[in-house]
Design a protein around this motif. Structure first.
Motif, short mmCIF file in Angstrom:
data_model
loop_
_atom_site.label_atom_id
_atom_site.label_comp_id
_atom_site.label_asym_id
_atom_site.label_seq_id
_atom_site.Cartn_x
_atom_site.Cartn_y
_atom_site.Cartn_z
N UNK A 26 20.42 -103.97 -54.41
CA UNK A 26 21.03 -104.81 -55.26
C UNK A 26 22.18 -103.92 -56.26
N UNK A 27 23.27 -104.40 -56.49
CA UNK A 27 24.17 -103.71 -57.28
C UNK A 27 24.34 -104.67 -58.59
N UNK A 28 24.56 -103.81 -59.69
CA UNK A 28 24.55 -104.47 -61.01
C UNK A 28 25.70 -103.63 -62.05
N UNK A 29 26.46 -104.21 -62.82
CA UNK A 29 27.05 -103.55 -63.82
C UNK A 29 27.42 -104.46 -64.98
N UNK A 30 28.12 -103.91 -66.08
CA UNK A 30 28.26 -104.65 -67.25
C UNK A 30 29.24 -103.93 -67.94
N UNK A 31 30.36 -104.88 -68.39
CA UNK A 31 31.34 -104.26 -69.37
C UNK A 31 31.28 -104.72 -70.65
N UNK A 32 31.47 -104.50 -71.68
CA UNK A 32 31.58 -105.04 -73.03
C UNK A 32 31.86 -104.06 -74.24
N UNK A 33 31.61 -104.52 -75.43
CA UNK A 33 31.45 -103.86 -76.67
C UNK A 33 30.33 -103.90 -77.03
N UNK A 34 30.17 -102.74 -78.01
CA UNK A 34 28.74 -102.77 -78.61
C UNK A 34 29.15 -101.83 -79.89
#
Length: 500
Positions: A331-339
Motif C-alpha cells: 500500500x502507498x499513502x501520502x498527505x499534503x497540507x498545512x500545519x
C-alpha cells in the motif's frame, strides 16, 4: 541531448509504471465456461396439436399470441405493479452497488480533512521539563491542520480484481434472477387468468345443468299429476337437481381463489379487479407452439441457468482472491497540507507539510488460515458447478414435462369432446323415451349425470390445455428478450462479463 530534467521525468514515469506492470499479474485459476452437451428433446408437440403458425412466435411476448386483449392487459398490469418483481429489481440495485464498490477498491482513496486542537503540555516529561527552562516556553498552545491525504493498495497479485469480477458476476446473476421473476410473474398471471376463464365455463355448465334438471323435475311432477308417475321418481329427480346445485359452491370457491391470486400478482388488494373480470369470456385457444426449439435455445433463454453460471464464475474468481493472500500486499499513502500552531500562519509557506510512505503486509505465519480460506473457496466453486449442472437438468425436465403434458392434454380434449357429443345425444334420446314411457327415470338420471361430468371435464381440460401451453412458454424461458445470440460456445455465459 537528454537533459537532467528529462532524465528525472523518465525516472519518475518508470517508477509510476512499475506498480501498473506488476498489477497485470493475477494468481488463481482463470474461469472456463462449463461444457454443456444435451441431446435433443425427446418429447415434441404433434403438428396437429396446435394451430399452424402464420408467423414466427416471439417468445418475449408469447401471451399476445392467445389473441385475448384482457389477458394482455392482465399481464402488463402484473409487469407494472407486481411486488415480487419490484423486490427483485431492488436486489439488482443492491448487487450493482456492491459491484461498483468492489471496483472502486482498485483506485486510490483521497480524503480531505482539517482539525483544530487546544493542548496543555505536561511539565513532567523529559522534553517539557527541559523546554520549560527556555524563555518563551508556552505550556498552553493550539494546533491547526488542513489538507488532503491519499492511500492506494496496489493490486499486485490480482486479489482486488478477482473480488471486483466476482461482484460483477453476482450482479449479472441478480439481473438474471430478476428476469426469472419476470417470467414467473407473467406465467403465473396468465395461469390464474386461464383458470378464471375455466371456472367461469364450468360454472356455466353447472348452471345449465341445474336449469335442465329443473325442467326434468317439472316433467316428472307433471307426469305424477297426470297419474303416470310415482313419488319415487319425484324424489330421484329432486336428488339429481340438488346434486347439480351442490357443485356450484365448489366452483365459486375456485373462481374466487384465482381472482384473489391474480389481484395479488397485479400488486392489488384481493377484490380490486374482480368486477372487471366478471364478464364471462370463452377460454382462449392455444397459439402455435414452436416445434423447432432445441436445448441450446433453452440454455440461451433460461434465466435460472444464466444465474447459476454467473454464480459459478463468481466462485471461481473468489478462489483467486483467496490465493492472493499467500502473497504480500503493498500500500502507498501520502498527505499534503498545512500545519501550524497559529491560525494566522496556517496557509503560509512555512506551514506547508508533506509526507509519504509505503506499507507491505505479508501473512507468513497464520497457522493455516489462508489454506483454509482457499479450500473453502474451492469447495464453494465445486458446489456452484454442481448447482449449475443440476439447474440445467431441471430446466430440461421442465421442458420435457411441459411438452408431454400439452400433447397429451390435447389428445384428452379431443376424446372428451367426442364423449360429450355422444352423451348429449344419449341424454336427449333418454328424455324422449322417458316422456314416451318406454324407460324408467333412472336411465334419464344416469345419462344426465354422465353428461354433466363429461361437460365439466371438457371445460376443465380446455383450460388445462391453455395452461399447459403457458407452461411450455415458461419452460423455454419465454417472457423476456435475451441478448443477441453469440456463437454456440458462448451460450452458457450470455448476459455475463468474461470471467477469465
Amino acid at each position: 541531448m537528454i537533459t537532467n530534467r528529462r532524465l528525472n521525468r523518465l525516472a519518475g514515469m518508470s517508477v509510476m509504471l512499475i506498480p501498473l506492470a506488476l498489477s497485470a499479474c493475477m494468481v488463481g485459476p482463470n474461469y472456463e465456461k462449463p461444457a454443456t452437451a444435451l441431446a435433443p428433446f425427446h418429447n415434441a408437440v404433434p403438428a396437429s396439436a396446435t394451430p399452424a403458425a402464420t408467423a414466427p412466435l416471439a417468445l418475449d411476448s408469447w401471451w399476445t399470441a392467445f389473441h385475448d386483449p384482457m389477458l394482455a392487459t392482465v399481464v402488463q398490469r402484473a409487469l407494472d405493479q407486481n411486488l415480487d418483481l419490484a423486490a427483485a429489481y431492488a436486489r439488482v440495485q443492491q448487487a450493482r452497488a456492491v459491484a461498483k464498490g468492489a471496483g472502486a477498491q482498485l483506485l486510490p482513496t483521497i480524503d480531505v480533512g482539517g482539525s483544530a486542537t487546544a493542548n496543555r503540555a505536561s511539565l513532567q516529561t523529559p522534553i517539557t521539563s527541559l523546554s520549560s527552562q527556555v524563555p518563551g516556553f508556552r505550556r498552553n498552545y493550539e494546533e491547526y491542520s488542513v489538507g488532503p491525504s491519499a492511500s492506494w493498495e496496489i493490486d499486485l497479485f490480482g486479489g482486488l480484481r478477482r473480488g471486483a469480477r466476482a461482484a460483477s458476476d453476482e450482479e449479472s446473476a441478480a439481473e438474471a434472477d430478476r428476469v426469472g421473476t419476470r417470467i414467473t410473474v407473467v406465467a403465473d398471471a396468465a395461469d390464474a387468468y386461464l383458470q378464471i376463464r375455466g371456472y367461469q365455463a364450468r360454472l356455466a355448465v353447472a348452471l345449465d345443468q341445474v336449469a335442465n334438471d329443473e325442467r326434468l323435475l317439472k316433467l316428472v311432477r307433471d307426469r305424477y299429476a297426470a297419474g303416470s308417475g310415482n313419488g319415487q321418481e319425484i324424489a330421484e329427480a329432486e336428488a339429481l337437481l340438488r346434486q347439480a346445485r351442490s357443485s356450484i359452491p365448489t366452483l365459486r370457491i375456485g373462481l374466487e381463489v384465482q381472482l384473489n391470486r391474480l389481484d395479488v400478482l397485479m400488486g392489488a388488494q384481493p377484490g380490486t379487479y374482480a368486477q372487471e373480470l366478471s364478464t364471462v369470456q370463452s377460454i382462449p385457444g392455444i397459439p402455435a407452439i414452436p416445434s423447432d426449439r432445441q436445448p441450446t435455445d433453452m440454455l440461451r433463454r433460461r434465466p435460472d441457468i444464466i444465474a447459476a453460471e454467473r454464480r459459478l464464475a463468481a466462485s471461481n474468481e473468489r478462489i483467486g482472491a483467496a490465493i492472493s493472500d499467500y502473497y504480500p500486499k503493498i500500500s502507498l499513502s501520502g498527505a499534503l497540507g498545512f500545519d501550524s500552531i497559529s491560525a494566522s500562519n496556517l496557509f503560509t509557506k512555512g506551514a506547508f507539510a508533506a509526507t509519504g510512505g509505503g506499507l507491505i503486509r505479508w501473512r507468513l505465519f497464520d497457522f493455516g488460515k489462508v489454506d483454509a480460506e482457499v479450500k473453502q473457496a474451492r469447495g464453494a466453486n465445486a458446489e456452484a458447478l454442481a448447482v449449475y449442472r443440476q439447474t440445467v437438468l431441471h430446466a430440461a425436465e421442465d421442458v420435457e414435462n411441459a411438452l408431454v403434458t400439452l400433447s397429451q392434454t390435447q389428445v384428452r380434449v379431443s376424446e372428451v369432446q367426442a364423449q360429450v357429443a355422444a352423451l348429449t345425444k344419449a341424454r336427449d334420446l333418454a328424455q324422449q323415451s322417458y316422456k314416451a314411457g318406454s324407460i324408467p327415470l333412472t336411465d334419464v338420471i344416469n345419462a344426465d349425470q354422465q353428461l354433466l361430468v363429461a361437460r365439466d371435464v371438457l371445460d376443465s381440460e380446455r383450460a388445462g390445455t391453455a395452461r399447459s401451453a403457458v407452461a411450455v412458454f415458461r419452460a423455454f424461458g419465454g417472457g423476456w428478450s435475451p441478448p443477441t445470440r453469440q456463437a454456440e460456445a458462448d451460450v452458457p455465459t450470455l448476459m455475463a462479463k468474461s470471467g477469465g
